[in-house]
Design a protein around this motif. Structure first.
Motif, PDB file in Angstrom:
ATOM      1  N   ALA A   3       0.979  -0.779   0.070  1.00 53.08           N
ATOM      2  CA  ALA A   3      -0.429  -0.017   0.014  1.00 53.08           C
ATOM      3  C   ALA A   3       0.899   1.325   0.419  1.00 53.08           C
ATOM      4  O   ALA A   3       2.216   1.101   0.711  1.00 53.08           O
ATOM      5  N   THR A   4       0.203   2.840  -0.289  1.00 55.66           N
ATOM      6  CA  THR A   4       1.105   3.948  -0.298  1.00 55.66           C
ATOM      7  C   THR A   4       0.190   4.480   0.251  1.00 55.66           C
ATOM      8  O   THR A   4      -1.116   4.481   0.667  1.00 55.66           O
ATOM      9  N   THR A   5       0.888   6.102   0.009  1.00 54.87           N
ATOM     10  CA  THR A   5       0.256   7.144   0.872  1.00 54.87           C
ATOM     11  C   THR A   5      -1.245   7.072   0.362  1.00 54.87           C
ATOM     12  O   THR A   5      -2.269   8.055   0.378  1.00 54.87           O
ATOM     13  N   ASP A   6      -1.436   6.762  -1.008  1.00 50.53           N
ATOM     14  CA  ASP A   6      -2.118   7.418  -1.994  1.00 50.53           C
ATOM     15  C   ASP A   6      -3.136   6.214  -1.770  1.00 50.53           C
ATOM     16  O   ASP A   6      -4.309   7.225  -1.559  1.00 50.53           O
ATOM     17  N   ASP A   7      -3.118   5.447  -1.431  1.00 49.38           N
ATOM     18  CA  ASP A   7      -3.912   3.933  -1.545  1.00 49.38           C
ATOM     19  C   ASP A   7      -4.921   4.554   0.597  1.00 49.38           C
ATOM     20  O   ASP A   7      -5.787   4.575   0.640  1.00 49.38           O
ATOM     21  N   LEU A   8      -3.605   4.445   0.839  1.00 52.44           N
ATOM     22  CA  LEU A   8      -4.288   4.921   2.114  1.00 52.44           C
ATOM     23  C   LEU A   8      -5.413   6.601   2.686  1.00 52.44           C
ATOM     24  O   LEU A   8      -6.262   6.718   2.994  1.00 52.44           O
ATOM     25  N   LEU A   9      -4.675   7.489   1.751  1.00 51.21           N
ATOM     26  CA  LEU A   9      -5.666   8.717   1.581  1.00 51.21           C
ATOM     27  C   LEU A   9      -7.293   8.138   0.809  1.00 51.21           C
ATOM     28  O   LEU A   9      -8.509   8.274   1.669  1.00 51.21           O
ATOM     29  N   ILE A  25      -9.890   0.346   7.880  1.00 50.93           N
ATOM     30  CA  ILE A  25      -8.996   0.851   7.723  1.00 50.93           C
ATOM     31  C   ILE A  25      -8.117  -0.264   6.812  1.00 50.93           C
ATOM     32  O   ILE A  25      -7.596  -0.783   6.242  1.00 50.93           O
ATOM     33  N   LEU A  26      -7.165  -1.289   7.896  1.00 52.92           N
ATOM     34  CA  LEU A  26      -6.430  -1.909   7.265  1.00 52.92           C
ATOM     35  C   LEU A  26      -6.938  -2.907   7.165  1.00 52.92           C
ATOM     36  O   LEU A  26      -6.832  -3.801   6.362  1.00 52.92           O
ATOM     37  N   ARG A  27      -8.091  -3.941   7.140  1.00 51.95           N
ATOM     38  CA  ARG A  27      -8.977  -4.095   6.200  1.00 51.95           C
ATOM     39  C   ARG A  27      -9.086  -3.745   5.084  1.00 51.95           C
ATOM     40  O   ARG A  27      -8.535  -5.056   4.418  1.00 51.95           O
ATOM     41  N   HIS A  28      -9.162  -3.052   4.435  1.00 48.47           N
ATOM     42  CA  HIS A  28      -9.171  -2.395   3.711  1.00 48.47           C
ATOM     43  C   HIS A  28      -8.571  -2.778   2.827  1.00 48.47           C
ATOM     44  O   HIS A  28      -8.164  -3.065   1.412  1.00 48.47           O
ATOM     45  N   LEU A  29      -7.263  -2.585   2.848  1.00 50.30           N
ATOM     46  CA  LEU A  29      -5.869  -1.860   2.684  1.00 50.30           C
ATOM     47  C   LEU A  29      -5.202  -3.818   2.843  1.00 50.30           C
ATOM     48  O   LEU A  29      -4.259  -3.805   2.150  1.00 50.30           O
ATOM     49  N   GLY A  30      -5.377  -4.116   3.464  1.00 51.67           N
ATOM     50  CA  GLY A  30      -4.868  -5.422   3.655  1.00 51.67           C
ATOM     51  C   GLY A  30      -3.448  -5.445   4.159  1.00 51.67           C
ATOM     52  O   GLY A  30      -2.416  -5.708   4.167  1.00 51.67           O
ATOM     53  N   ILE A  31      -3.289  -4.246   5.113  1.00 57.14           N
ATOM     54  CA  ILE A  31      -2.178  -3.868   5.577  1.00 57.14           C
ATOM     55  C   ILE A  31      -1.730  -4.427   7.128  1.00 57.14           C
ATOM     56  O   ILE A  31      -3.171  -4.645   7.775  1.00 57.14           O
ATOM     57  N   PHE A  36       0.473   0.893   8.944  1.00 57.61           N
ATOM     58  CA  PHE A  36      -0.282   1.638   8.713  1.00 57.61           C
ATOM     59  C   PHE A  36       0.842   2.749   9.311  1.00 57.61           C
ATOM     60  O   PHE A  36      -0.027   3.926   8.668  1.00 57.61           O
ATOM     61  N   CYS A  37       0.913   2.562  10.447  1.00 51.96           N
ATOM     62  CA  CYS A  37       1.225   3.598  11.533  1.00 51.96           C
ATOM     63  C   CYS A  37       2.138   4.454  10.423  1.00 51.96           C
ATOM     64  O   CYS A  37       2.438   5.753  10.393  1.00 51.96           O
ATOM     65  N   GLN A  38       3.191   3.819   9.420  1.00 50.04           N
ATOM     66  CA  GLN A  38       4.692   4.111   8.233  1.00 50.04           C
ATOM     67  C   GLN A  38       3.541   4.989   7.489  1.00 50.04           C
ATOM     68  O   GLN A  38       3.706   6.450   7.672  1.00 50.04           O
ATOM     69  N   LEU A  39       2.425   4.509   6.973  1.00 48.29           N
ATOM     70  CA  LEU A  39       1.856   5.512   6.312  1.00 48.29           C
ATOM     71  C   LEU A  39       1.044   6.808   6.617  1.00 48.29           C
ATOM     72  O   LEU A  39       1.272   7.756   6.436  1.00 48.29           O
ATOM     73  N   ARG A  40       0.622   6.271   7.579  1.00 47.99           N
ATOM     74  CA  ARG A  40       0.191   7.494   8.131  1.00 47.99           C
ATOM     75  C   ARG A  40       1.094   8.743   8.804  1.00 47.99           C
ATOM     76  O   ARG A  40       0.804  10.027   7.971  1.00 47.99           O
ATOM     77  N   ARG A  41       2.035   8.010   9.526  1.00 48.26           N
ATOM     78  CA  ARG A  41       3.231   9.207   9.518  1.00 48.26           C
ATOM     79  C   ARG A  41       3.801   9.935   8.553  1.00 48.26           C
ATOM     80  O   ARG A  41       4.442  11.451   8.837  1.00 48.26           O
ATOM     81  N   LEU A  43       2.133  10.644   5.854  1.00 46.93           N
ATOM     82  CA  LEU A  43       1.355  11.709   5.339  1.00 46.93           C
ATOM     83  C   LEU A  43       0.720  13.117   6.721  1.00 46.93           C
ATOM     84  O   LEU A  43       0.275  14.034   5.739  1.00 46.93           O
ATOM     85  N   VAL A  44       0.788  12.990   7.985  1.00 43.53           N
ATOM     86  CA  VAL A  44       0.983  13.578   8.470  1.00 43.53           C
ATOM     87  C   VAL A  44       2.393  14.689   8.902  1.00 43.53           C
ATOM     88  O   VAL A  44       2.150  16.003   8.435  1.00 43.53           O
ATOM     89  N   ALA A  45       3.497  14.247   8.071  1.00 45.39           N
ATOM     90  CA  ALA A  45       4.394  14.499   8.202  1.00 45.39           C
ATOM     91  C   ALA A  45       4.587  15.557   6.783  1.00 45.39           C
ATOM     92  O   ALA A  45       4.705  17.006   6.587  1.00 45.39           O
ATOM     93  N   GLU A  46       3.935  15.304   5.974  1.00 45.44           N
ATOM     94  CA  GLU A  46       3.886  15.990   4.522  1.00 45.44           C
ATOM     95  C   GLU A  46       2.574  16.784   4.191  1.00 45.44           C
ATOM     96  O   GLU A  46       2.180  17.656   3.406  1.00 45.44           O
ATOM     97  N   GLU A  47       1.672  16.948   5.403  1.00 40.50           N
ATOM     98  CA  GLU A  47       0.777  17.581   5.995  1.00 40.50           C
ATOM     99  C   GLU A  47      -0.394  16.993   5.038  1.00 40.50           C
ATOM    100  O   GLU A  47      -1.505  18.123   4.683  1.00 40.50           O
ATOM    101  N   ARG A  48      -0.707  15.911   4.366  1.00 40.55           N
ATOM    102  CA  ARG A  48      -1.754  15.445   3.548  1.00 40.55           C
ATOM    103  C   ARG A  48      -2.543  14.746   4.960  1.00 40.55           C
ATOM    104  O   ARG A  48      -3.906  14.920   3.750  1.00 40.55           O
TER     105      ARG A  48
END
Length: 72
Positions: A3-9, A25-31, A36-41, A43-48
């Protein structure tokens, strides 16, 4: 599937933003939780993505790209 950050969004947008339970969220992405924590971190750092915790439950809002402010 990696999964990518765009997938999470996309999943957050699909589920309606606001108060979302992590397992949905985890069930939809299969991660895993760690992925999940890494992708969320990222996105938050990029202010997205804006994550708040009113009443101890995570609320997710997708930030507008041009202003970095939360979407209405």
């Amino acid at each position: 599937m990696k999964a990518t950050t765009d997938d999470l969004l996309k999943v957050i947008r699909k589920l309606g933003q606001g108060e979302l339970e992590e397992y949905r969220i985890l069930r939809h992405l299969g991660i895993s939780h760690g992925q999940f924590c890494q992708l969320r971190r990222e996105l938050v750092a990029e202010e997205r993505l804006i994550v708040t915790h009113p009443c101890r439950k995570a609320h997710y809002r997708i930030a507008e790209p041009e202003t970095g402010r939360k979407a209405v």
